[in-house]
Design a protein around this motif. Structure first.
Motif, PDB file in Angstrom:
ATOM      1  N   LEU A 153       0.877  -1.181   0.000  1.00 53.89           N
ATOM      2  CA  LEU A 153       0.000   0.000   0.000  1.00 53.89           C
ATOM      3  C   LEU A 153       0.908   1.223   0.000  1.00 53.89           C
ATOM      4  O   LEU A 153       1.859   1.269   0.774  1.00 53.89           O
ATOM      5  CB  LEU A 153      -0.905   0.026   1.231  1.00 53.89           C
ATOM      6  CG  LEU A 153      -2.226  -0.736   1.196  1.00 53.89           C
ATOM      7  CD1 LEU A 153      -2.015  -2.216   0.918  1.00 53.89           C
ATOM      8  CD2 LEU A 153      -3.008  -0.530   2.467  1.00 53.89           C
ATOM      9  N   GLY A 154       0.623   2.188  -0.881  1.00 53.43           N
ATOM     10  CA  GLY A 154       1.519   3.330  -0.995  1.00 53.43           C
ATOM     11  C   GLY A 154       0.830   4.667  -1.119  1.00 53.43           C
ATOM     12  O   GLY A 154      -0.367   4.750  -1.426  1.00 53.43           O
ATOM     13  N   VAL A 167      -0.483  -4.227  -5.536  1.00 53.19           N
ATOM     14  CA  VAL A 167      -0.044  -2.883  -5.156  1.00 53.19           C
ATOM     15  C   VAL A 167      -1.239  -1.933  -5.219  1.00 53.19           C
ATOM     16  O   VAL A 167      -1.932  -1.875  -6.237  1.00 53.19           O
ATOM     17  CB  VAL A 167       1.043  -2.368  -6.127  1.00 53.19           C
ATOM     18  CG1 VAL A 167       1.428  -0.931  -5.790  1.00 53.19           C
ATOM     19  CG2 VAL A 167       2.265  -3.277  -6.127  1.00 53.19           C
ATOM     20  N   LEU A 168      -1.513  -1.232  -4.114  1.00 53.34           N
ATOM     21  CA  LEU A 168      -2.547  -0.196  -4.123  1.00 53.34           C
ATOM     22  C   LEU A 168      -1.869   1.160  -3.938  1.00 53.34           C
ATOM     23  O   LEU A 168      -0.940   1.280  -3.137  1.00 53.34           O
ATOM     24  CB  LEU A 168      -3.551  -0.392  -2.980  1.00 53.34           C
ATOM     25  CG  LEU A 168      -4.509  -1.582  -3.016  1.00 53.34           C
ATOM     26  CD1 LEU A 168      -5.598  -1.381  -1.944  1.00 53.34           C
ATOM     27  CD2 LEU A 168      -5.128  -1.763  -4.373  1.00 53.34           C
ATOM     28  N   LEU A 222      -7.033  -6.979 -10.515  1.00 52.64           N
ATOM     29  CA  LEU A 222      -6.857  -6.456  -9.156  1.00 52.64           C
ATOM     30  C   LEU A 222      -7.855  -5.322  -8.889  1.00 52.64           C
ATOM     31  O   LEU A 222      -8.387  -5.191  -7.784  1.00 52.64           O
ATOM     32  CB  LEU A 222      -5.432  -5.948  -8.947  1.00 52.64           C
ATOM     33  CG  LEU A 222      -5.099  -5.544  -7.524  1.00 52.64           C
ATOM     34  CD1 LEU A 222      -5.137  -6.751  -6.591  1.00 52.64           C
ATOM     35  CD2 LEU A 222      -3.749  -4.849  -7.440  1.00 52.64           C
ATOM     36  N   THR A 223      -8.143  -4.541  -9.925  1.00 52.69           N
ATOM     37  CA  THR A 223      -9.127  -3.460  -9.776  1.00 52.69           C
ATOM     38  C   THR A 223     -10.499  -4.033  -9.430  1.00 52.69           C
ATOM     39  O   THR A 223     -11.223  -3.486  -8.589  1.00 52.69           O
ATOM     40  CB  THR A 223      -9.175  -2.640 -11.076  1.00 52.69           C
ATOM     41  OG1 THR A 223      -7.877  -2.061 -11.291  1.00 52.69           O
ATOM     42  CG2 THR A 223     -10.206  -1.528 -11.008  1.00 52.69           C
ATOM     43  N   SER A 276       5.046   3.162 -11.498  1.00 51.21           N
ATOM     44  CA  SER A 276       6.398   2.591 -11.398  1.00 51.21           C
ATOM     45  C   SER A 276       6.328   1.077 -11.237  1.00 51.21           C
ATOM     46  O   SER A 276       7.187   0.354 -11.732  1.00 51.21           O
ATOM     47  CB  SER A 276       7.133   3.210 -10.208  1.00 51.21           C
ATOM     48  OG  SER A 276       7.275   4.604 -10.410  1.00 51.21           O
ATOM     49  N   TRP A 277       5.310   0.564 -10.540  1.00 52.05           N
ATOM     50  CA  TRP A 277       5.115  -0.882 -10.382  1.00 52.05           C
ATOM     51  C   TRP A 277       4.527  -1.452 -11.668  1.00 52.05           C
ATOM     52  O   TRP A 277       4.971  -2.492 -12.173  1.00 52.05           O
ATOM     53  CB  TRP A 277       4.170  -1.156  -9.209  1.00 52.05           C
ATOM     54  CG  TRP A 277       4.705  -0.776  -7.870  1.00 52.05           C
ATOM     55  CD1 TRP A 277       4.535   0.430  -7.227  1.00 52.05           C
ATOM     56  CD2 TRP A 277       5.490  -1.576  -6.993  1.00 52.05           C
ATOM     57  NE1 TRP A 277       5.161   0.427  -6.007  1.00 52.05           N
ATOM     58  CE2 TRP A 277       5.765  -0.799  -5.842  1.00 52.05           C
ATOM     59  CE3 TRP A 277       5.989  -2.884  -7.066  1.00 52.05           C
ATOM     60  CZ2 TRP A 277       6.515  -1.285  -4.764  1.00 52.05           C
ATOM     61  CZ3 TRP A 277       6.736  -3.370  -5.995  1.00 52.05           C
ATOM     62  CH2 TRP A 277       6.991  -2.582  -4.864  1.00 52.05           C
ATOM     63  N   HIS A 278       3.549  -0.752 -12.220  1.00 55.80           N
ATOM     64  CA  HIS A 278       2.855  -1.216 -13.429  1.00 55.80           C
ATOM     65  C   HIS A 278       3.851  -1.388 -14.564  1.00 55.80           C
ATOM     66  O   HIS A 278       3.828  -2.387 -15.281  1.00 55.80           O
ATOM     67  CB  HIS A 278       1.788  -0.183 -13.796  1.00 55.80           C
ATOM     68  CG  HIS A 278       0.917  -0.552 -14.939  1.00 55.80           C
ATOM     69  ND1 HIS A 278      -0.068  -1.494 -14.854  1.00 55.80           N
ATOM     70  CD2 HIS A 278       0.902  -0.114 -16.219  1.00 55.80           C
ATOM     71  CE1 HIS A 278      -0.676  -1.616 -16.023  1.00 55.80           C
ATOM     72  NE2 HIS A 278      -0.103  -0.792 -16.868  1.00 55.80           N
ATOM     73  N   LYS A 279       4.751  -0.446 -14.689  1.00 53.18           N
ATOM     74  CA  LYS A 279       5.765  -0.470 -15.761  1.00 53.18           C
ATOM     75  C   LYS A 279       6.615  -1.736 -15.680  1.00 53.18           C
ATOM     76  O   LYS A 279       7.056  -2.264 -16.690  1.00 53.18           O
ATOM     77  CB  LYS A 279       6.642   0.776 -15.620  1.00 53.18           C
ATOM     78  CG  LYS A 279       7.720   0.906 -16.652  1.00 53.18           C
ATOM     79  CD  LYS A 279       8.577   2.143 -16.418  1.00 53.18           C
ATOM     80  CE  LYS A 279       9.688   1.870 -15.455  1.00 53.18           C
ATOM     81  NZ  LYS A 279      10.844   2.761 -15.534  1.00 53.18           N
TER      82      LYS A 279
END
Ligand SMILES: [Zn+2]
Length: 400
Positions: free
Chosen positions: A201-202, A280-281, A308-309, A338-341
């Protein structure tokens, strides 16, 4: 005088590094903007994504225009450190234009203990933390106030978890020519099954306004609202006394406003350490409740993971009273990118439909007076429930 000295220092720093070019990944609306601001080079473009090389002296102007005109939080990715590592321009663009979809849906059981945890969320505790962040005046990654904000958040996270055996707080430095006064803060709550990939979580802790050197950059909504959400979530996880099968990481990213720089270094650190992540959220702006919107929580459908959505939607609908809608944010609009990439599954619950979001972002008026604590609390409850469900909560054993 101080201001002139600071400007002189800033110009002096920029002059020292004038020869160093920066490599920026841009969405499809930006290349012409890049052309507008002066000599730069289009290195590679495909699928609506472009990589341009711009002299370091242009980055500030570029970031200002992106924030001013496009009201985009983030809006571009500074990938100079990737180029320095010898990564090819084409691969960087491909990775972003079409990351490999790795997500899958998680079971949402509607668990009684998770509901108990959700009921522990405190409006007052959340609001007090948000007011403390706002009162800092600025949390910019380019100055001492940003470094102080990092230390404060780190201190709160450490204090909140004192006595918890399976917790560690660590930091990831931000190697950027200017926005390098802040390190990202990671709190790791070790799971009982470390072989299971983790949940992240970020939120970003830094703030920005048009006048970069100003100390009037309160960033209450952007992104004090998300940073406070993580601290309140942590307080509830501690209060619940629960353990989780999956490891849970809470991350306060540095330098999001300067091209998602802090989060890129965090993702690299996770990859380098071999820390597996399944979900990752990102919580970036969760405090403003637009009266023009029909729904309450808007899920981003671009540059996120559909499976995930969908899981996040079911968690929200199971544990809160929120009505869920969808919206598009545009290019690299926050740290989830940055995670998605890198092919990780990411999802983002946002405060409003994109056209109705808080218009005060990136101004010195981004303050709590226009924020709605009941609206923000829906997101806090969703965060706690998501950790409970996807992190696989193990309720505390009754003491005999
Ligand atoms: Zn933001």
């Amino acid at each position: 005088m101080k201001a002139i000295l600071i400007v002189f220092l800033a110009v002096f720093c920029l002059a020292v590094q004038a020869d160093e070019d920066r490599y920026l990944l841009l969405g499809d609306f930006l290349p012409e903007l890049a052309r507008e601001i002066g000599p730069n080079e289009l290195v590679y473009a495909e699928g609506g994504v472009s990589l341009v090389r711009v002299p370091v002296s242009q980055v500030e102007q570029f970031s200002r225009i992106v924030h001013d005109h496009y009201k985009a939080c983030g809006g571009f990715m500074d990938v100079t450190h990737e180029i320095r590592k010898g990564r090819s321009a084409a691969r960087l663009v491909w990775e972003y234009a079409d990351p490999k979809d790795s997500g899958f849906e998680f079971a949402v059981r509607g668990d009684a203990f998770v509901a108990d945890m959700v009921s522990m969320v405190s409006k007052d505790a959340y609001w007090n933390v948000l007011k403390s962040l706002e009162a800092m005046g600025s949390r910019s990654a380019t100055n001492a106030k940003g470094a102080a904000a990092q230390k404060w958040i780190q201190g709160q996270a450490t204090e909140l978890t004192s006595g918890m055996p399976n917790v560690r707080v660590w930091t990831v430095e931000t190697d950027h020519f200017f926005a390098n006064k802040q390190a990202s803060v990671v709190l790791t709550l070790e799971g009982t099954q470390p072989n299971l990939p983790a949940v992240v979580l970020g939120a970003h802790m830094d703030t920005i306004t048009q006048s970069f050197t100003s100390d009037k950059q309160p960033g209450a909504d952007d992104d004090g609202s998300g940073s406070a959400l993580l601290l309140e979530t942590l307080r509830v996880l501690k209060q619940s006394g629960a353990k989780f099968e999956r490891t849970v990481h809470l991350v306060w990213y540095a330098a999001e406003e300067w091209g998602l720089v802090g989060s890129q270094f965090v993702v690299d650190a996770f990859v380098d350490k071999g820390l597996a992540v399944d979900a990752v959220l990102q919580f970036d702006m969760v405090g403003y409740n637009s009266s023009a919107d029909d729904d309450n929580i808007y899920l981003l459908t671009d540059y996120t993971n559909p499976a995930l959505t969908e899981t996040l939607r079911r968690v929200i609908e199971t544990y809160t009273d929120a009505k869920v809608g969808t919206t598009e944010c545009g290019y690299a609009c926050s740290d989830h990118a940055s995670w998605h990439k890198k092919g990780f599954a990411a999802a983002v619950p946002f405060e409003a439909s994109f056209s109705n979001m808080n218009g005060r972002l990136h101004t010195q008026n981004d303050k709590t007076d226009v924020l709605d604590v009941d609206h923000a609390i829906r997101f806090v409850k969703s965060a706690v429930a998501f950790v409970g469900e996807v992190g696989r909560v193990l309720p505390p054993q009754p003491k005999h």
